[in-house]
Design a protein around this motif. Structure first.
Motif, PDB file in Angstrom:
ATOM      1  N   TYR A  69       0.840  -1.198   0.000  1.00 37.91           N
ATOM      2  CA  TYR A  69       0.000   0.000   0.000  1.00 37.91           C
ATOM      3  C   TYR A  69       0.879   1.254   0.000  1.00 37.91           C
ATOM      4  N   LYS A  70       1.904   1.227   0.857  1.00 40.88           N
ATOM      5  CA  LYS A  70       2.810   2.372   0.986  1.00 40.88           C
ATOM      6  C   LYS A  70       3.523   2.655  -0.342  1.00 40.88           C
ATOM      7  N   GLU A  71       3.872   1.592  -1.083  1.00 37.71           N
ATOM      8  CA  GLU A  71       4.584   1.741  -2.350  1.00 37.71           C
ATOM      9  C   GLU A  71       3.618   1.865  -3.536  1.00 37.71           C
ATOM     10  N   LYS A  72       2.320   1.980  -3.253  1.00 41.67           N
ATOM     11  CA  LYS A  72       1.271   2.159  -4.261  1.00 41.67           C
ATOM     12  C   LYS A  72       1.232   1.020  -5.297  1.00 41.67           C
ATOM     13  N   ARG A  73       1.442  -0.198  -4.823  1.00 42.89           N
ATOM     14  CA  ARG A  73       1.366  -1.353  -5.703  1.00 42.89           C
ATOM     15  C   ARG A  73       0.385  -2.408  -5.170  1.00 42.89           C
ATOM     16  N   LEU A  74      -0.484  -2.007  -4.245  1.00 40.44           N
ATOM     17  CA  LEU A  74      -1.463  -2.918  -3.665  1.00 40.44           C
ATOM     18  C   LEU A  74      -2.639  -3.096  -4.614  1.00 40.44           C
ATOM     19  N   THR A  75      -2.880  -4.326  -5.023  1.00 42.92           N
ATOM     20  CA  THR A  75      -4.047  -4.645  -5.839  1.00 42.92           C
ATOM     21  C   THR A  75      -4.930  -5.585  -5.024  1.00 42.92           C
ATOM     22  N   GLY A  76      -6.220  -5.392  -5.124  1.00 40.89           N
ATOM     23  CA  GLY A  76      -7.128  -6.182  -4.304  1.00 40.89           C
ATOM     24  C   GLY A  76      -7.100  -5.673  -2.871  1.00 40.89           C
ATOM     25  N   PHE A  77      -7.487  -6.492  -1.939  1.00 39.27           N
ATOM     26  CA  PHE A  77      -7.483  -6.135  -0.515  1.00 39.27           C
ATOM     27  C   PHE A  77      -8.185  -4.793  -0.285  1.00 39.27           C
ATOM     28  N   ASP A  78      -9.349  -4.613  -0.900  1.00 41.37           N
ATOM     29  CA  ASP A  78     -10.061  -3.341  -0.780  1.00 41.37           C
ATOM     30  C   ASP A  78     -10.435  -3.028   0.659  1.00 41.37           C
ATOM     31  N   ASP A  79     -10.831  -4.075   1.415  1.00 40.50           N
ATOM     32  CA  ASP A  79     -11.175  -3.829   2.814  1.00 40.50           C
ATOM     33  C   ASP A  79      -9.956  -3.378   3.610  1.00 40.50           C
ATOM     34  N   CYS A  80      -8.798  -3.935   3.323  1.00 44.39           N
ATOM     35  CA  CYS A  80      -7.556  -3.514   4.001  1.00 44.39           C
ATOM     36  C   CYS A  80      -7.201  -2.069   3.600  1.00 44.39           C
ATOM     37  N   ARG A  81      -7.359  -1.773   2.336  1.00 44.63           N
ATOM     38  CA  ARG A  81      -7.043  -0.428   1.851  1.00 44.63           C
ATOM     39  C   ARG A  81      -7.872   0.618   2.607  1.00 44.63           C
ATOM     40  N   LYS A  82      -9.169   0.364   2.797  1.00 43.95           N
ATOM     41  CA  LYS A  82     -10.040   1.300   3.504  1.00 43.95           C
ATOM     42  C   LYS A  82      -9.601   1.483   4.957  1.00 43.95           C
ATOM     43  N   VAL A  83      -9.241   0.366   5.605  1.00 46.68           N
ATOM     44  CA  VAL A  83      -8.816   0.424   7.005  1.00 46.68           C
ATOM     45  C   VAL A  83      -7.487   1.167   7.128  1.00 46.68           C
ATOM     46  N   ILE A  84      -6.583   0.943   6.198  1.00 38.04           N
ATOM     47  CA  ILE A  84      -5.289   1.644   6.219  1.00 38.04           C
ATOM     48  C   ILE A  84      -5.515   3.135   5.976  1.00 38.04           C
ATOM     49  N   ASP A  85      -6.402   3.476   5.051  1.00 36.39           N
ATOM     50  CA  ASP A  85      -6.712   4.891   4.795  1.00 36.39           C
ATOM     51  C   ASP A  85      -7.241   5.579   6.048  1.00 36.39           C
ATOM     52  N   LYS A  86      -8.040   4.874   6.828  1.00 39.01           N
ATOM     53  CA  LYS A  86      -8.604   5.447   8.054  1.00 39.01           C
ATOM     54  C   LYS A  86      -7.602   5.433   9.209  1.00 39.01           C
ATOM     55  N   ARG A  87      -6.440   4.838   8.998  1.00 37.95           N
ATOM     56  CA  ARG A  87      -5.399   4.692  10.027  1.00 37.95           C
ATOM     57  C   ARG A  87      -5.897   3.850  11.209  1.00 37.95           C
ATOM     58  N   GLU A  88      -6.674   2.795  10.905  1.00 36.46           N
ATOM     59  CA  GLU A  88      -7.203   1.907  11.928  1.00 36.46           C
ATOM     60  C   GLU A  88      -6.647   0.492  11.807  1.00 36.46           C
ATOM     61  N   CYS A  89      -5.622   0.300  11.008  1.00 38.69           N
ATOM     62  CA  CYS A  89      -5.060  -1.035  10.768  1.00 38.69           C
ATOM     63  C   CYS A  89      -4.290  -1.509  11.997  1.00 38.69           C
ATOM     64  N   LYS A  90      -4.698  -2.662  12.518  1.00 39.61           N
ATOM     65  CA  LYS A  90      -4.057  -3.229  13.706  1.00 39.61           C
ATOM     66  C   LYS A  90      -2.601  -3.622  13.409  1.00 39.61           C
ATOM     67  N   ALA A  91      -2.328  -4.088  12.194  1.00 41.61           N
ATOM     68  CA  ALA A  91      -0.972  -4.507  11.827  1.00 41.61           C
ATOM     69  C   ALA A  91      -0.002  -3.327  11.862  1.00 41.61           C
ATOM     70  N   ILE A  92      -0.465  -2.145  11.447  1.00 44.11           N
ATOM     71  CA  ILE A  92       0.421  -0.963  11.478  1.00 44.11           C
ATOM     72  C   ILE A  92       0.789  -0.638  12.918  1.00 44.11           C
ATOM     73  N   LYS A  93      -0.180  -0.722  13.823  1.00 44.86           N
ATOM     74  CA  LYS A  93       0.090  -0.465  15.242  1.00 44.86           C
ATOM     75  C   LYS A  93       1.085  -1.476  15.796  1.00 44.86           C
ATOM     76  N   MET A  94       0.936  -2.722  15.380  1.00 39.65           N
ATOM     77  CA  MET A  94       1.859  -3.765  15.822  1.00 39.65           C
ATOM     78  C   MET A  94       3.264  -3.521  15.254  1.00 39.65           C
ATOM     79  N   MET A  95       3.338  -3.085  14.005  1.00 43.26           N
ATOM     80  CA  MET A  95       4.632  -2.792  13.382  1.00 43.26           C
ATOM     81  C   MET A  95       5.338  -1.645  14.108  1.00 43.26           C
ATOM     82  N   ILE A  96       4.574  -0.636  14.516  1.00 46.50           N
ATOM     83  CA  ILE A  96       5.163   0.494  15.251  1.00 46.50           C
ATOM     84  C   ILE A  96       5.691   0.023  16.609  1.00 46.50           C
ATOM     85  N   GLU A  97       4.915  -0.861  17.280  1.00 49.22           N
ATOM     86  CA  GLU A  97       5.378  -1.417  18.559  1.00 49.22           C
ATOM     87  C   GLU A  97       6.697  -2.159  18.374  1.00 49.22           C
TER      88      GLU A  97
END
Length: 165
Positions: free
Chosen positions: A39-67
């Motif tokens: 997503y960050k490199e603008k090459r994400l295809t599919g995963f529309d539900d993930c894209r929406k969650v990442i756009d809203k900054r609500e992705c649990k994986a991003i929070k885990m990555m920051i930890e």
């Protein structure tokens, strides 16, 4: 392949997974990391539900990555290799626990079977008096023309071939 230093929890040996409330799925953390970087490199295809969650900054994986980045080590990592080795150890222990005991040498400690001891008790006279089955008459097979094959279509074709129909 990402153009960055890959965190240890992002490799293929990581089997850590979690429940993602945003997408209502059980997600592999390693796959989520790859999805975030795509997503960050603008090459994400599919995963529309993930894209929406990442756009809203609500992705649990991003929070885990920051930890993990703040801790400086992989916090969410379960190794496939270690799990396979542990499973192999458990199987080996179970086989050892359930292995048959070695046979003892010397006299048998197991009594002879009931059937053989009963046969020994029956006198020869009783054995001679046992009823026997009457001989069965030999089976006579029907000639090929009389046999019912159970296949109506084959019977019709055979009759036509012989010129009977």
């Amino acid at each position: 392949m990402p153009k960055f230093k890959m965190p240890p929890s992002m490799n293929g040996d990581n089997m850590f997974s979690f429940k993602c409330e945003s997408t209502n799925r059980i997600c592999s953390y390693s796959i989520c990391q790859h999805t975030v970087y795509a997503y960050k490199e603008k090459r994400l295809t599919g995963f529309d539900d993930c894209r929406k969650v990442i756009d809203k900054r609500e992705c649990k994986a991003i929070k885990m990555m920051i930890e993990e980045k703040n801790a400086g080590k992989a916090l969410y990592f379960d190794s496939y290799k270690k799990a396979r080795e542990a499973r192999a150890d458990i199987i080996a222990r179970n086989k050892a626990l359930h292995a048959p005991l070695p046979r003892r040498s010397g006299p048998s400690i197991i009594a002879s079977s009931r059937a053989s001891s009963n046969e020994e008790r029956i006198s020869r006279k009783q054995v001679a008096q046992r009823p026997t089955r009457p001989p069965q008459a030999p089976k006579v097979e029907k000639p090929a023309a009389e046999q019912d094959t159970g296949n109506m279509f084959a019977d019709v074709v055979n009759a036509l071939a012989k010129g009977e129909a």
